[in-house]
Scaffold this motif. Sequence first.
Motif, PDB file in Angstrom:
ATOM      1  N   ARG A  45      58.728  46.954  82.273  1.00 37.65           N
ATOM      2  CA  ARG A  45      57.618  47.608  80.979  1.00 37.65           C
ATOM      3  C   ARG A  45      56.764  49.335  81.462  1.00 37.65           C
ATOM      4  O   ARG A  45      57.035  49.717  80.280  1.00 37.65           O
ATOM      5  N   GLU A  46      57.469  49.401  82.225  1.00 34.59           N
ATOM      6  CA  GLU A  46      57.071  51.557  82.360  1.00 34.59           C
ATOM      7  C   GLU A  46      57.728  51.770  81.688  1.00 34.59           C
ATOM      8  O   GLU A  46      57.531  53.394  81.233  1.00 34.59           O
ATOM      9  N   PHE A  47      58.757  51.703  81.653  1.00 36.69           N
ATOM     10  CA  PHE A  47      60.249  52.025  80.914  1.00 36.69           C
ATOM     11  C   PHE A  47      59.821  52.704  79.905  1.00 36.69           C
ATOM     12  O   PHE A  47      60.145  53.368  78.661  1.00 36.69           O
ATOM     13  N   PHE A  48      58.504  51.835  78.866  1.00 41.11           N
ATOM     14  CA  PHE A  48      58.688  51.782  77.870  1.00 41.11           C
ATOM     15  C   PHE A  48      57.145  52.832  77.397  1.00 41.11           C
ATOM     16  O   PHE A  48      56.963  52.637  75.922  1.00 41.11           O
ATOM     17  N   SER A  49      56.569  52.899  78.820  1.00 41.36           N
ATOM     18  CA  SER A  49      55.279  53.518  78.464  1.00 41.36           C
ATOM     19  C   SER A  49      55.288  55.127  77.602  1.00 41.36           C
ATOM     20  O   SER A  49      56.586  55.906  76.646  1.00 41.36           O
TER      21      SER A  49
ATOM     22  N   ARG B  29      66.743  43.406  72.953  1.00 41.66           N
ATOM     23  CA  ARG B  29      66.851  44.843  72.296  1.00 41.66           C
ATOM     24  C   ARG B  29      68.110  45.669  72.293  1.00 41.66           C
ATOM     25  O   ARG B  29      69.289  44.750  72.301  1.00 41.66           O
ATOM     26  N   CYS B  30      68.850  46.920  71.472  1.00 43.59           N
ATOM     27  CA  CYS B  30      69.305  47.279  71.185  1.00 43.59           C
ATOM     28  C   CYS B  30      69.124  48.705  71.801  1.00 43.59           C
ATOM     29  O   CYS B  30      69.034  49.822  71.108  1.00 43.59           O
ATOM     30  N   TYR B  31      70.102  49.315  72.756  1.00 41.59           N
ATOM     31  CA  TYR B  31      69.770  50.753  73.487  1.00 41.59           C
ATOM     32  C   TYR B  31      70.268  51.775  72.443  1.00 41.59           C
ATOM     33  O   TYR B  31      69.396  52.834  72.340  1.00 41.59           O
ATOM     34  N   ARG B  32      71.432  51.413  71.906  1.00 43.59           N
ATOM     35  CA  ARG B  32      72.029  52.462  71.316  1.00 43.59           C
ATOM     36  C   ARG B  32      71.230  52.991  69.711  1.00 43.59           C
ATOM     37  O   ARG B  32      71.051  53.613  69.048  1.00 43.59           O
ATOM     38  N   ASP B  33      70.967  51.757  68.883  1.00 43.82           N
ATOM     39  CA  ASP B  33      69.574  51.495  67.884  1.00 43.82           C
ATOM     40  C   ASP B  33      68.631  52.316  67.995  1.00 43.82           C
ATOM     41  O   ASP B  33      68.095  53.007  66.994  1.00 43.82           O
ATOM     42  N   ALA B  34      67.742  52.100  69.288  1.00 41.92           N
ATOM     43  CA  ALA B  34      66.912  52.641  70.174  1.00 41.92           C
ATOM     44  C   ALA B  34      66.890  53.913  70.324  1.00 41.92           C
ATOM     45  O   ALA B  34      66.139  54.798  69.427  1.00 41.92           O
ATOM     46  N   ARG B  35      68.391  54.402  70.710  1.00 36.76           N
ATOM     47  CA  ARG B  35      67.945  56.385  70.802  1.00 36.76           C
ATOM     48  C   ARG B  35      68.226  56.655  69.129  1.00 36.76           C
ATOM     49  O   ARG B  35      67.959  58.158  69.376  1.00 36.76           O
ATOM     50  N   LEU B  36      69.082  56.108  68.837  1.00 35.10           N
ATOM     51  CA  LEU B  36      69.104  56.707  67.221  1.00 35.10           C
ATOM     52  C   LEU B  36      67.751  56.411  66.628  1.00 35.10           C
ATOM     53  O   LEU B  36      67.572  57.546  65.875  1.00 35.10           O
TER      54      LEU B  36
ATOM     55  N   ASN C   5      64.541  56.797  68.074  1.00 34.07           N
ATOM     56  CA  ASN C   5      63.695  57.522  68.422  1.00 34.07           C
ATOM     57  C   ASN C   5      63.870  58.346  69.769  1.00 34.07           C
ATOM     58  O   ASN C   5      62.805  59.285  69.788  1.00 34.07           O
ATOM     59  N   GLY C   6      65.274  58.925  69.737  1.00 27.43           N
ATOM     60  CA  GLY C   6      65.368  59.623  70.740  1.00 27.43           C
ATOM     61  C   GLY C   6      65.380  59.278  72.094  1.00 27.43           C
ATOM     62  O   GLY C   6      66.118  60.349  73.474  1.00 27.43           O
ATOM     63  N   ARG C   7      65.192  57.858  72.430  1.00 26.91           N
ATOM     64  CA  ARG C   7      65.483  57.425  73.481  1.00 26.91           C
ATOM     65  C   ARG C   7      65.547  56.009  73.751  1.00 26.91           C
ATOM     66  O   ARG C   7      65.743  55.220  72.835  1.00 26.91           O
ATOM     67  N   PHE C   8      66.063  55.673  74.705  1.00 29.17           N
ATOM     68  CA  PHE C   8      66.838  54.430  74.785  1.00 29.17           C
ATOM     69  C   PHE C   8      65.672  53.507  75.044  1.00 29.17           C
ATOM     70  O   PHE C   8      65.616  52.032  74.372  1.00 29.17           O
ATOM     71  N   PHE C   9      64.440  53.777  75.778  1.00 25.39           N
ATOM     72  CA  PHE C   9      63.846  52.249  75.762  1.00 25.39           C
ATOM     73  C   PHE C   9      62.947  52.414  74.968  1.00 25.39           C
ATOM     74  O   PHE C   9      61.633  53.212  75.241  1.00 25.39           O
ATOM     75  N   SER C  10      62.821  52.545  73.446  1.00 22.93           N
ATOM     76  CA  SER C  10      61.841  51.766  72.705  1.00 22.93           C
ATOM     77  C   SER C  10      62.545  51.212  71.690  1.00 22.93           C
ATOM     78  O   SER C  10      63.119  50.768  71.748  1.00 22.93           O
ATOM     79  N   PRO C  11      61.276  50.902  70.510  1.00 24.56           N
ATOM     80  CA  PRO C  11      61.802  49.846  69.512  1.00 24.56           C
ATOM     81  C   PRO C  11      63.532  49.993  68.884  1.00 24.56           C
ATOM     82  O   PRO C  11      63.515  51.551  68.982  1.00 24.56           O
ATOM     83  N   ASP C  12      64.487  49.128  68.782  1.00 26.76           N
ATOM     84  CA  ASP C  12      64.959  49.459  68.125  1.00 26.76           C
ATOM     85  C   ASP C  12      66.001  49.095  66.300  1.00 26.76           C
ATOM     86  O   ASP C  12      64.022  48.830  65.931  1.00 26.76           O
ATOM     87  N   PHE C  13      66.230  49.127  66.152  1.00 27.37           N
ATOM     88  CA  PHE C  13      66.613  48.795  64.326  1.00 27.37           C
ATOM     89  C   PHE C  13      65.919  47.608  64.693  1.00 27.37           C
ATOM     90  O   PHE C  13      65.528  47.296  63.236  1.00 27.37           O
ATOM     91  N   PHE C  14      65.581  46.518  65.057  1.00 24.77           N
ATOM     92  CA  PHE C  14      65.542  45.109  64.586  1.00 24.77           C
ATOM     93  C   PHE C  14      64.242  45.274  64.628  1.00 24.77           C
ATOM     94  O   PHE C  14      63.160  44.173  64.645  1.00 24.77           O
ATOM     95  N   CYS C  15      63.260  45.581  65.505  1.00 25.77           N
ATOM     96  CA  CYS C  15      61.648  45.807  65.772  1.00 25.77           C
ATOM     97  C   CYS C  15      61.379  45.565  64.432  1.00 25.77           C
ATOM     98  O   CYS C  15      61.189  46.291  64.369  1.00 25.77           O
ATOM     99  N   GLU C  16      60.431  44.062  64.568  1.00 23.40           N
ATOM    100  CA  GLU C  16      59.654  44.237  63.592  1.00 23.40           C
ATOM    101  C   GLU C  16      58.399  44.649  63.359  1.00 23.40           C
ATOM    102  O   GLU C  16      57.888  44.139  63.121  1.00 23.40           O
TER     103      GLU C  16
ATOM    104  N   PRO D 210      62.900  51.545  59.983  1.00 21.75           N
ATOM    105  CA  PRO D 210      63.674  52.206  60.995  1.00 21.75           C
ATOM    106  C   PRO D 210      63.507  53.577  60.001  1.00 21.75           C
ATOM    107  O   PRO D 210      63.467  54.186  58.997  1.00 21.75           O
ATOM    108  N   PRO D 211      63.369  55.536  60.942  1.00 26.58           N
ATOM    109  CA  PRO D 211      63.084  56.104  60.510  1.00 26.58           C
ATOM    110  C   PRO D 211      64.900  56.744  59.878  1.00 26.58           C
ATOM    111  O   PRO D 211      65.428  57.870  59.090  1.00 26.58           O
ATOM    112  N   LEU D 212      66.007  55.745  60.190  1.00 32.02           N
ATOM    113  CA  LEU D 212      67.539  55.763  59.967  1.00 32.02           C
ATOM    114  C   LEU D 212      68.204  54.947  59.209  1.00 32.02           C
ATOM    115  O   LEU D 212      67.234  53.203  59.454  1.00 32.02           O
TER     116      LEU D 212
END
Length: 461
Positions: A408-412, A431-438, A440-451, A456-458
């Motif tokens: 969980r701390e990866f997502f701080s 989770r989709c790491y690719r979509d998360a990085r696109l 939010n600019g980081r892999f460990f973050s919400p992705d496109f499918f996050c409810e 999504p910003p993009l």
Amino acid sequence: MSEANTYWALHPDAHLRKESTCASVFRVDLQEARLLSPLQATVLAMCDGTKREDDIVRFVRDGFGIDETMANTFVRATLKAHAMFLSFASAKRECFRYDPLEFVFSIPETAVRRTDAPLFLTWLATKRCPFECTYCCIKTSSVWDHESPEISTASILSVFNEALSLGTKGFFLSGGEPFLRKDIADVVRFITHRGGLVQTSTKLQLNAQTLRGLAEAGLRELQVSIDDYVPEVLRQLVQDPQYFERVSSTITTALAVGLAVSTNTVVTSLNIRHIPQLVARLAHLGVKKIILSNYIRSMWKHVDALFPTAEDYAWLEDQFVSLMHQAGDTLELRQCRTKDPRTTLGSDGKCVACPGGIYGLVISSNGDVSLCDRLVEFTEMIVGNILTQSIQEIWASEQLRRLVSPPREFFSGTLCYECADYMSCTLHRVRCYRDARLCNGRFFSPDFFCERLSAPPLRFF
């Protein structure tokens, strides 16, 4: 056919397997797999060609002490959710393959479900490609690039030999353009002669000798990438206005030497209105399987204007009815999505689980291993290298486990850190790491499918 008179059986190309933390069902020909609970696996193992739905319900009811209504609901839902792995008929036909009791076992409730070894491996045989497709999601290099390292034939055959011994069944040879290498037929032969199934794709105009060699090596089907027949559109998509004529030669020659052909078309705003005519032309050439894929956002090059509009997709959805009618039983036409996937999630409200690290791995041209072909360029997404480690070592490695089940701390500092559904996302691998990085600019973050994200910003669809 009435469901009451339907006898269920596993599809001939489907396989069941008991794992340490779950069971799995997979079809190598489709490169599709699902992770199962023991009870789901037991239901599918019951599908032996001699049992109807009510027979399976009685077995579940009596064998597991489950209420009749609950047993009926569970069995029906399991059969429906795994239809691609099943076949059915109106008469009994014995095809016993698995003992249902083999799948009656306990698993840890908090375990991340994954197979004991990868079911599928993707090999990016080379980064080199002679095309500059505007929609490509892979970071490719020039056909003249001789500086990027590529695995030797001996090294990749050693890797595949180990994978086959571990139970890996499906191998996808990709790129770049895989046929820029001269050893693809040798690799295909090595895998198929040991019981594996190979899939590969090309954009090149391949000659009869190459195609005949692939057929003799045991390749069942060659996928050809083809996006349009209109020269101006092809110039914009693949920088080759004569591409349709060139690749048509590959298709007809492949069919002539006995090699089945499928095609893949990336649907964009430029070609979506040409899809019906393209399907007709491909069918006329003798293609029996046509796959339509959505244009998706790339990490390397992207143009929002290539996304079809909602009106375009609505039009294409209307066309599918007549296309499927025209296809009949002689053509398999796989549709692309026509609605935003955020509004059409699965019945459980989650997106389809990513196979990366769960039942599949990707090997880059230099031997690096990652979860996804779109992540092989990022050091933090590399979980090993097959030149210095075995597949088994990589599959069991701490690096891979920390991506499959990240702390969980990866997502701080993100919504995920405090989210009540954090463990659900981890255990069900949504989770989709690719979509998360696109996003939010980081892999460990919400992705496109996050409810939890209102939008999504993009744009992703």
